[in-house]
Every structure is written in structure tokens, then in C-alpha cells.
Write an enzyme that holds these catalytic residues in place. Structure first.
Site, PDB file in Angstrom:
ATOM      1  N   GLU A 152      11.498   2.685   1.469  1.00 33.41           N
ATOM      2  CA  GLU A 152      10.459   2.477   0.464  1.00 33.41           C
ATOM      3  C   GLU A 152      10.812   1.333  -0.498  1.00 33.41           C
ATOM      4  O   GLU A 152      10.986   1.540  -1.709  1.00 33.41           O
ATOM      5  CB  GLU A 152      10.188   3.777  -0.285  1.00 33.41           C
ATOM      6  CG  GLU A 152       9.613   4.830   0.643  1.00 33.41           C
ATOM      7  CD  GLU A 152       9.030   6.033  -0.075  1.00 33.41           C
ATOM      8  OE1 GLU A 152       9.462   6.335  -1.195  1.00 33.41           O
ATOM      9  OE2 GLU A 152       8.126   6.661   0.501  1.00 33.41           O
ATOM     10  N   GLU A 310       6.817   9.558   7.231  1.00 30.17           N
ATOM     11  CA  GLU A 310       7.166  10.765   6.459  1.00 30.17           C
ATOM     12  C   GLU A 310       5.909  11.507   6.070  1.00 30.17           C
ATOM     13  O   GLU A 310       4.885  10.906   5.736  1.00 30.17           O
ATOM     14  CB  GLU A 310       7.881  10.395   5.160  1.00 30.17           C
ATOM     15  CG  GLU A 310       9.267   9.842   5.315  1.00 30.17           C
ATOM     16  CD  GLU A 310       9.901   9.515   3.954  1.00 30.17           C
ATOM     17  OE1 GLU A 310       9.477  10.095   2.934  1.00 30.17           O
ATOM     18  OE2 GLU A 310      10.775   8.648   3.927  1.00 30.17           O
TER      19      GLU A 310
END
Ligand code: GAL
Length: 680
Positions: A152, A310
Site C-alpha cells: 500500500e 486483500e
């Protein structure tokens, strides 16, 4: 080159065996449970740096190799991460320049994650050494499927190294300081710069009043992050050219223009954590917002599937209220991801950690450690569903319509001082257009103003406030070639550096395209109301914004009926060579916008297929087949019409109508040859 293509759908998630190296019993149990849950892939090593390199230059990879071997022998592939998401303490101690500086100019202390300076040569050198060794060690490992760079990527660093790089970037971009001063209108408030090295980033306690600077800083941060990503990628590619590369994106993260980063990647992947079952919107609305996010990701590489990297089978730990997914939600969300073009459903995380920040974050395996939990069972059921949808892998979504949702534009609108700070709602407006197209059964991509428009029959570009150098020309070419284009209030106010166009909005030649200019923009208090009357007598409600338009060739389609601009055009249409350019000068209610979009689609020759309320419909296809995905987020059974083929989850054949129960989904396979035969 792409090992990922046309495999089965991937099912698995982030696996953190480094937390359990002293518990071989648990590691063994993990493999047993993964097989039970239908897991065929895990992501390893995302936060393993301190175990992989416990002291500078001392590397320990044997444990990882053993885990990868064991997984592979049990049919489970590995997505291997580079560990730059969090750094070991020795690194920060020895190389303090790697610690990020915040927007107040404060250097961080060691700790947490996602906080390295992306410019720091010392940091880049250390992660470079790590990546090179990882790639060398695992280059021939048969289980290695994909590289997952860092985690991220996000944030910005304001340290002296980043400032200097920013100044160099500005010099490259603007050439001379005079040019920069002009482009940013710095004469306002006496803010002209004399040299590039005087330009600071927009510190929280510094310069924040130059819109051009604010935008340039965001662009620079993206540019520098892309450069960082490329740094890691190039090292991996040099050693493992055949292994594709991804990094996991976060929803519509506002800090980086993902479309720039996407150019560095072979596969797009992202992390989806919607607030399901909340108390402020319907489940349908939550899910359609998630569909929009999926579509944003998919549209960055339209020729291939993306990956859902995810998601959580239960509850996260960072929402305001961490509500668990209700029974059935997890499976439905997984099918939705596949419907929108994902070739995977993966979780954060496989097993809950015992301590620290995410010890209460949902996982497939709870602290309980049992397989008879609801969440484990629903995960295993999802594994069976994905196995039944195996043939979907590799297929793509082909859209006829596009919504333009642009990062630069988003930043510029957010930063502009005007209208109502509370009601700009650019993201929501784009999302609403997307939702309306879906409800009309029109598959829609979400693209940037820099993408090509030519493959779409209809393009909606709401609130396209900022025009880049080529945008206006592209829009004109699109319509001239026969496209149906819809723009709205706030179109074409500023150029790429946020300087207002002179001579009326929309600027840069678009007045000619739309046959009008906007003289004023009215902003409403929440209690203000106005209406638009259309040619057929129907009425639409106006909220938030109304532009007062002067026509110079456009035909009025609807006029305001109240206030001092009653009787003037609110919605217009202009024929421009082979296509039409529609202009909607006011923010209108959903029903009215849906009617307008329906008309546009019909003009473009798109077949409308009204989707019943609370339902969602998508099609993925490959050379041989179409896969029709039908989902129901409501509390009543939905009857979908015009569905023919074999339903892959039940094996039943649909011959026209298909009933989908609440919180369920169906996936119908239509063989392409069969369709040709039917035509004859
Ligand atoms: C993601 C992140 C994971 C984990 C997860 C929790 O944003 O990549 O490492 O923190 O959130 O929801």
C-alpha cells in the site's frame, strides 16, 4: 511471460508464518487448513524484513524457502512481497535519512510502517540489496507466481532530500522560474519565486495558497513514488523477467494518481474493505460503491484481469464500527469481485496474530484455531465457488460506456476555493453516474481524461473542471467521430496548472463543441430548490449547483423553472459532426439523470437492459464464452430476464428467466458458438 494468465481463480491471502516460526505445529496445521479452505495461493513476506535481515548484511532466507517449498508441495503458490512496507530498527538507527518527514517538517521516530523516505539513497540501497537477493534466491522456485512490491504505497515525505528532488522536478517541468511563476499566477499576494531552490513543498505551516503549487506537489509525489516503484521493479525484472509484478492499491486513495503507478505494473491489484451492513446506506449502495472501485482498478488495464489482493472474511479492526460480515456476504462479495474482472479473492489475513496492532483484525483462522467456525466454513464455501468458476479465469469485461474519473481533476476540485466546500462531491458524482449506467445494464469502465475514448459508444465526464493539454481536443474528436458525450456544470474552468480560461467556460475550444458558455454558477444552500422542465414536460430536481448558461448553437433540452434564471437552459444538446455533446448545467436528481443517460445510450445504439432493484449484472468474456454474473443484495428474490445458458454454481440450465435469492448470486455460462448458431 505472464504466469498468471488463464490459470484457475486464485484464492488465499496474506500469510505471516514468520510470527509462528517457534510453533511448527501451527505451521503444519496451516497447510492442512489451507487445503480444506480451497486455498491455492498465499502472499508471503510483506512485513518480514527484520526476520529476513536481522542485522545489516546478515540474511536468513532458509525459513522462507522451507515454507514456500512446503506450500508448493501442497498445491499452493506464492505471491512474494518485497518487505519495504516496514523497516527494521537497525536501519532507522544507522540511516536516519530513511525516516520520513511530515507536512509540519517533523522527522518521524522509528516505528509503525509505510514511513520511509522514498527518495533516500540509503533506503533505496538497502531495499535494493534485499530485493536482489530475494530474486536470486527464488528465481527458479516453481511456486513463485507474482512479485508484490512493498505494501500500500502512500503518503509523502517533506525532508530536505525530497524538497530538492521536487525542485529538480519543477525545473524539468517548467524550464524557467518565469514560466513557473506565470503558470502558478504567483504575482497574487506577492508570491513570485526568484529561483527554483526557493520553492518549498506546501508545508502545513507554509505556502498553501498557490493552487498550482499544491497540484504540482501531488503530481510530484506520484512521480517520485512511481520512480521508487520502478526502482524496486527494475531489480526484480533484471533477475526474474518472467515473473509479473504488482503492488496493492487502496480503494480511491487520494494521495497518489494510481494511473501513473499502474504503468509500472504487469497486474493491478487492490485491497477492498467496504463498510458492509452500515446504518447510513443500503447494502446495495455499499456494494455498488465497491463495484465502482473494482471498475476503477479494472479499467487501468482493460485487456487483463486484476487481482483482489486483500479483503476480510469477518471484520476489520480499523473501521469506526467493526461489524462482521453477515452470513453469505463474504461469498457474495467474492463473486462480485470476479464479476467485475478479478481473477482472485484474497484475504488479509490467513491467521490472526496474537499481539500488536492487528491482533483483532479478521482472519480465516481465528485465535480459536478451529475449522468449524462460521467464518472458516464460509471461506471454504467461497473456495468451492471459485473452483466452480475456474473457467472464468483470464476472461475480461468489455464496456460500452465510460465514466471519466480523473485524479488531477479530483485534486484540483478538492483544492479550489469556491462553490461549497461541503458539497463538491466529485467522487460521489462519478460513482452515481457509474451506478446509473449499471442499472441500465450498460457495462462501464472508469477511465482518466488521458485514456482513449474511442472504443466507447457513450462517455460521461462529470465535473471535468481541469482540462489537460489534449483533453478538449480529444473530446471534440470523440464527438466528431460519432460519440455521445455528456459533460456537466464545472466543465473546463482551468488548464493543467489550474489557471482559469478566459472568455468563458468551458474553455479550450469546448464552447464550440457544446454550443454554449456558462455565465454564472449558483451554489445552493441545502434548503434551496429549483427544477428543470424537459421538452416532454417531465420535471427534474436541482440540488447544490446550477450554472446559468448562454447558448450559442446548442438546443435546450430542459429549462430552469424558478428563480431569476427561470426559462434559461439547464440541459442542452449540440450536434457536432457525427456525434452529440450533451451539457447538464445543474446537479440533478438520480431519476432524471437516469432518463438522460437512457436516452444517450439509446441514441448510441446500446441495448438497455433494466436491472431489477438491488440487483447487479456484469458480463466477462473470452474467445469462447460469456459469463453472465447476476447478484442480489436485497431481501426479495430477483427475477432476471433474458438469461440463457448453464448456471455454473448449480449446474441448472437457464432458459430465459432466472431467479436469484436474497444474498445469492448466479453465474451463467453462454457458449459463443451456441449464440452464433442461434442467430442463424
Ligand atoms: C491493508 C494492509 C494490510 C492490513 C490490512 C488491514 O491496508 O495492506 O497489511 O493492515 O489493511 O485491513
Amino acid at each position: 511471460m505472464n504466469k498468471l494468465r488463464n490459470r484457475e481463480l486464485l484464492h488465499g491471502g496474506d500469510y505471516n508464518p514468520e510470527q509462528w516460526l517457534d510453533r511448527p505445529d501451527i505451521l503444519e496445521e496451516d497447510i492442512r487448513l489451507m487445503k480444506k479452505a480451497g486455498v491455492n495461493v498465499v502472499t508471503l513476506g510483506v512485513f518480514s524484513w527484520s526476520i529476513l535481515e536481522p542485522k545489516e548484511g546478515v540474511y536468513q532466507f532458509a525459513w522462507l524457502e522451507e515454507i514456500m517449498d512446503n506450500l508448493y508441495q501442497n498445491g499452493i503458490h506464492t505471491i512474494l512481497a518485497t518487505p519495504s512496507g516496514a523497516k527494521p530498527v537497525w536501519l532507522d538507527e544507522k540511516y536516519p535519512e530513511a525516516l520520513r518527514v511530515d507536512e509540519w517538517g517533523r522527522r518521524r521516530h522509528h516505528g509503525v510502517r509505510h514511513n520511509h523516505c522514498i527518495t533516500s539513497p540509503a533506503f533505496r540501497k538497502k531495499i535494493g540489496e534485499m530485493d536482489r537477493l530475494l530474486a536470486k534466491r527464488f528465481k527458479d522456485h516453481p511456486g513463485l507466481l507474482l512479485w508484490h512490491i512493498s505494501n500500500e504505497l502512500g503518503g509523502a515525505c517533506y525532508c530536505p532530500l525530497c524538497q530538492k528532488r521536487f525542485q529538480e522536478y519543477l525545473e524539468q517541468t517548467y524550464g524557467t522560474i518565469e514560466h513557473l511563476n506565470k503558470a502558478w499566477w504567483t504575482v497574487f499576494w506577492s508570491h513570485q519565486y526568484q529561483r527554483f531552490d526557493q520553492v518549498e513543498p506546501p508545508f502545513a505551516n507554509g505556502e498553501g495558497s498557490i493552487m498550482g503549487l499544491n497540484l504540482a506537489w501531488k503530481r510530484f509525489t506520484t512521480w517520485n513514488m512511481a520512480d521508487y516503484l520502478r526502482w524496486e521493479k527494475d531489480i526484480l525484472k533484471e533477475i526474474t523477467p518472467g515473473i509479473p509484478v504488482t503492488t496493492n492499491f487502496m480503494k480511491l486513495y487520494p494521495g497518489l494518481d494510481y494511473r501513473v503507478l499502474a504503468k509500472e505494473l504487469d497486474v493491478i491489484s487492490w485491497d477492498s474493505y467496504p463498510r458492509y451492513h452500515n446504518d447510513y446506506e443500503s447494502l446495495y449502495d455499499t456494494c455498488i460503491e465497491n463495484a465502482f472501485d473494482h471498475a476503477v482498478m479494472r479499467s487501468m488495464k482493460k485487456d487483463r484481469p486484476f487481482l483482489l489482493m486483500e479483503s476480510v472474511p469477518g471484520a476489520v479492526n480499523w473501521h469506526d464500527y467493526n461489524k462482521v460480515k453477515r452470513p453469505g456476504m463474504h461469498k457474495l462479495a467474492a463473486i462480485q469481485a470476479a464479476a467485475l474482472g478479478s481473477d482472485s479473492v484474497q484475504y488479509f489475513q490467513w491467521r490472526k496474530s496474537r499481539g500488536s496492532f492487528e491482533q483483532y483484525h479478521g482472519a480465516v483462522v481465528d485465535h480459536l484455531g478451529r475449522e468449524d467456525t462460521r467464518i472458516f466454513q464460509e471461506t471454504a464455501e467461497t473456495g468451492r465457488v471459485l473452483a466452480a468458476l475456474k473457467d472464468v479465469a483470464g476472461s475480461v469485461v468489455k464496456a460500452k460506456a465510460a465514466v471519466v474519473f480523473d485524479w488531477d481533476n479530483r485534486w484540483a476540485i478538492q483544492d479550489m476555493k469556491g462553490l461549497s466546500q461541503k458539497k463538491k462531491e466529485y467522487e460521489k458524482t462519478c460513482m452515481n453516474f457509474y451506478k446509473l449506467f449499471l442499472e441500465l445494464g450498460v457495462e462501464t469502465d472508469v477511465i482518466s481524461r488521458e485514456d482513449s475514448f474511442s472504443t466507447y459508444d457513450v462517455v460521461a465526464a462529470p465535473m471535468l473542471y481541469l482540462l489537460g493539454e489534449d483533453t478538449a481536443r480529444k473530446l471534440k474528436e470523440y464527438v466528431a467521430g460519432g460519440g455521445q458525450l455528456l459533460c456537466t456544470y464545472l466543465t473546463g474552468y482551468v488548464d493543467k496548472d489550474t489557471l482559469c480560461y478566459l472568455g468563458g467556460f468551458p474553455g479550450d475550444g469546448l464552447k464550440e463543441l457544446f454550443g454554449l458558455y456558462s455565465e454564472e454558477m449558483d451554489t445552493f444552500y441545502p434548503s434551496d430548490k429549483n427544477q428543470v422542465r424537459f421538452l416532454d414536460g417531465s420535471l427534474g430536481e436541482v440540488r447544490d449547483f446550477a450554472e446559468i448558461l448562454k447558448l450559442s448553437g446548442a438546443e435546450p433540452v430542459g429549462v430552469y423553472i424558478h428563480d431569476f434564471y427561470a426559462g434559461t437552459a439547464a440541459v442542452t444538446r449540440s450536434q457536432y459532426e457525427k456525434g452529440s455533446a450533451w451539457y447538464v448545467g445543474a446537479r440533478l436528481d438520480e431519476g432524471t439523470m437516469k432518463r438522460l443517460l437512457r436516452e444517450l445510450c439509446q441514441e448510441a445504439g446500446i441495448t438497455i437492459r433494466e436491472i431489477p432493484g438491488n440487483g447487479e449484472y456484469h458480463v466477462r468474456e473470452n474467445g469462447e464464452a460469456r459469463f453472465h454474473f447476476l447478484l442480489n443484495y436485497g431481501e426479495e428474490t430477483i427475477k432476471f430476464q433474458d438469461v440463457r445458458g448453464m448456471e455454473l454454481l448449480t449446474g441448472e440450465v437457464a432458459e430465459g428467466e432466472l431467479l436469484v435469492k436474497p444474498m445469492e448470486a448466479a453465474v451463467v455460462l453462454e457458449k459463443k458458438q451456441l449464440a452464433k448458431g442461434e442467430d442463424r
